[in-house]
Write a protein that holds these residues in place. Structure first.
Motif, PDB file in Angstrom:
ATOM      1  N   ASN A  89       0.823  -1.221   0.000  1.00  0.00           N
ATOM      2  CA  ASN A  89       0.000   0.000   0.000  1.00  0.00           C
ATOM      3  C   ASN A  89       0.850   1.260   0.000  1.00  0.00           C
ATOM      4  OD1 ASN A  89      -2.393  -1.349  -0.102  1.00  0.00           O
ATOM      5  ND2 ASN A  89      -3.197  -0.506   1.787  1.00  0.00           N
ATOM      6  N   ASN A  90       1.999   1.215   0.625  1.00  0.00           N
ATOM      7  CA  ASN A  90       2.894   2.376   0.626  1.00  0.00           C
ATOM      8  C   ASN A  90       3.668   2.498  -0.678  1.00  0.00           C
ATOM      9  OD1 ASN A  90       2.154   3.183   3.217  1.00  0.00           O
ATOM     10  ND2 ASN A  90       3.718   1.923   4.180  1.00  0.00           N
ATOM     11  N   GLN A  91       4.063   1.386  -1.267  1.00  0.00           N
ATOM     12  CA  GLN A  91       4.913   1.398  -2.455  1.00  0.00           C
ATOM     13  C   GLN A  91       4.161   1.750  -3.738  1.00  0.00           C
ATOM     14  OE1 GLN A  91       8.244   1.183  -2.621  1.00  0.00           O
ATOM     15  NE2 GLN A  91       8.197   1.173  -0.388  1.00  0.00           N
ATOM     16  N   LEU A  92       2.913   1.326  -3.864  1.00  0.00           N
ATOM     17  CA  LEU A  92       2.177   1.595  -5.108  1.00  0.00           C
ATOM     18  C   LEU A  92       2.046   3.095  -5.415  1.00  0.00           C
ATOM     19  CD1 LEU A  92      -0.579  -1.165  -5.157  1.00  0.00           C
ATOM     20  CD2 LEU A  92       1.214  -0.793  -6.847  1.00  0.00           C
ATOM     21  N   PRO A  93       1.614   3.938  -4.479  1.00  0.00           N
ATOM     22  CA  PRO A  93       1.539   5.371  -4.799  1.00  0.00           C
ATOM     23  C   PRO A  93       2.909   5.986  -5.123  1.00  0.00           C
ATOM     24  CG  PRO A  93       0.216   4.889  -2.862  1.00  0.00           C
ATOM     25  CD  PRO A  93       1.007   3.653  -3.175  1.00  0.00           C
ATOM     26  N   ARG A  97       3.800   7.836  -8.604  1.00  0.00           N
ATOM     27  CA  ARG A  97       4.357   9.199  -8.596  1.00  0.00           C
ATOM     28  C   ARG A  97       5.674   9.242  -9.363  1.00  0.00           C
ATOM     29  NH1 ARG A  97       2.558  13.427  -6.758  1.00  0.00           N
ATOM     30  NH2 ARG A  97       1.029  12.496  -5.387  1.00  0.00           N
ATOM     31  N   GLU A  98       6.515   8.227  -9.190  1.00  0.00           N
ATOM     32  CA  GLU A  98       7.791   8.163  -9.917  1.00  0.00           C
ATOM     33  C   GLU A  98       7.538   8.038 -11.423  1.00  0.00           C
ATOM     34  OE1 GLU A  98      11.047   8.535  -8.925  1.00  0.00           O
ATOM     35  OE2 GLU A  98      10.063   9.240  -7.101  1.00  0.00           O
ATOM     36  N   GLU A 108      -1.744  16.550 -11.065  1.00  0.00           N
ATOM     37  CA  GLU A 108      -1.727  15.957  -9.723  1.00  0.00           C
ATOM     38  C   GLU A 108      -3.023  15.206  -9.427  1.00  0.00           C
ATOM     39  OE1 GLU A 108      -0.635  14.728  -6.012  1.00  0.00           O
ATOM     40  OE2 GLU A 108       0.646  15.578  -7.569  1.00  0.00           O
ATOM     41  N   SER A 109      -4.146  15.745  -9.853  1.00  0.00           N
ATOM     42  CA  SER A 109      -5.425  15.077  -9.578  1.00  0.00           C
ATOM     43  C   SER A 109      -5.478  13.711 -10.261  1.00  0.00           C
ATOM     44  CB  SER A 109      -6.605  15.943 -10.015  1.00  0.00           C
ATOM     45  OG  SER A 109      -6.569  16.158 -11.408  1.00  0.00           O
ATOM     46  N   PHE A 110      -4.881  13.604 -11.461  1.00  0.00           N
ATOM     47  CA  PHE A 110      -4.845  12.317 -12.160  1.00  0.00           C
ATOM     48  C   PHE A 110      -3.968  11.330 -11.393  1.00  0.00           C
ATOM     49  CE2 PHE A 110      -2.858   9.283 -15.034  1.00  0.00           C
ATOM     50  CZ  PHE A 110      -3.976   8.703 -15.595  1.00  0.00           C
ATOM     51  N   ILE A 111      -2.853  11.795 -10.879  1.00  0.00           N
ATOM     52  CA  ILE A 111      -1.960  10.917 -10.104  1.00  0.00           C
ATOM     53  C   ILE A 111      -2.703  10.373  -8.885  1.00  0.00           C
ATOM     54  CG2 ILE A 111       0.156  10.858  -8.710  1.00  0.00           C
ATOM     55  CD1 ILE A 111       1.268  13.015 -10.644  1.00  0.00           C
ATOM     56  N   GLN A 112      -3.432  11.233  -8.202  1.00  0.00           N
ATOM     57  CA  GLN A 112      -4.182  10.796  -7.016  1.00  0.00           C
ATOM     58  C   GLN A 112      -5.301   9.828  -7.398  1.00  0.00           C
ATOM     59  OE1 GLN A 112      -5.374  14.359  -4.979  1.00  0.00           O
ATOM     60  NE2 GLN A 112      -3.265  14.924  -4.488  1.00  0.00           N
TER      61      GLN A 112
END
Length: 138
Positions: A89-93, A97-98, A108-112
């Motif tokens: 869960n921590n690594q996927l976002p 982002r990378e 940014e909204s698309f990334i979220q």
């Protein structure tokens, strides 16, 4: 992949449970075999069997001991499974982002949104994998 890793961790739980069951059964039979035939002969020559009553206590003790051993297995395995879940869960976002870092056109909204969708898809995939990986042989 995390569901498979979790399944491997749970294989250790199953092995620990089997070991606990074996030890409890062995103790039950060895101790029970020694106490069950116990009896007392009164001064009047009457034999009173009391070993079977002691055996009931051995039954309870062996059951509780087996459950304690299984609890110790759970205490080792559960945090590993939780860590596996949280790590993904921590690594996927971070991974998303990378990926987006070299794409300035991505907002940014698309990334979220994409991160949320990927995590929700992961949850669906995990639930499906658990259904395939569940040990139904017992």
């Amino acid at each position: 992949m995390s569901s498979i890793r979790e399944d491997v961790i749970n294989d250790g739980r199953t092995a620990g449970y089997s070991e606990a069951d074996w030890k409890a059964k062995l103790a039950y039979h060895v101790i029970g075999g020694a106490v069950t035939p116990m009896y007392f002969t009164t001064a009047g020559g009457v034999s009173l069997a009391f070993g079977d009553a002691i055996q009931r206590g051995v039954d309870t003790w062996a059951w509780e001991w087996g459950n304690r051993m299984k609890g110790e297995v759970d205490a080792k395995v559960n945090p590993r499974i939780a860590d596996e879940y949280l790590e993904v869960n921590n690594q996927l976002p971070i991974m998303i982002r990378e990926w987006a870092k070299d794409r300035p056109e991505i907002q940014e909204s698309f990334i979220q949104d994409y991160s949320r969708d990927v995590l929700e898809g992961r949850n669906r995939g995990t639930e499906t994998a658990h259904k395939y990986l569940t040990d139904t042989t017992n």
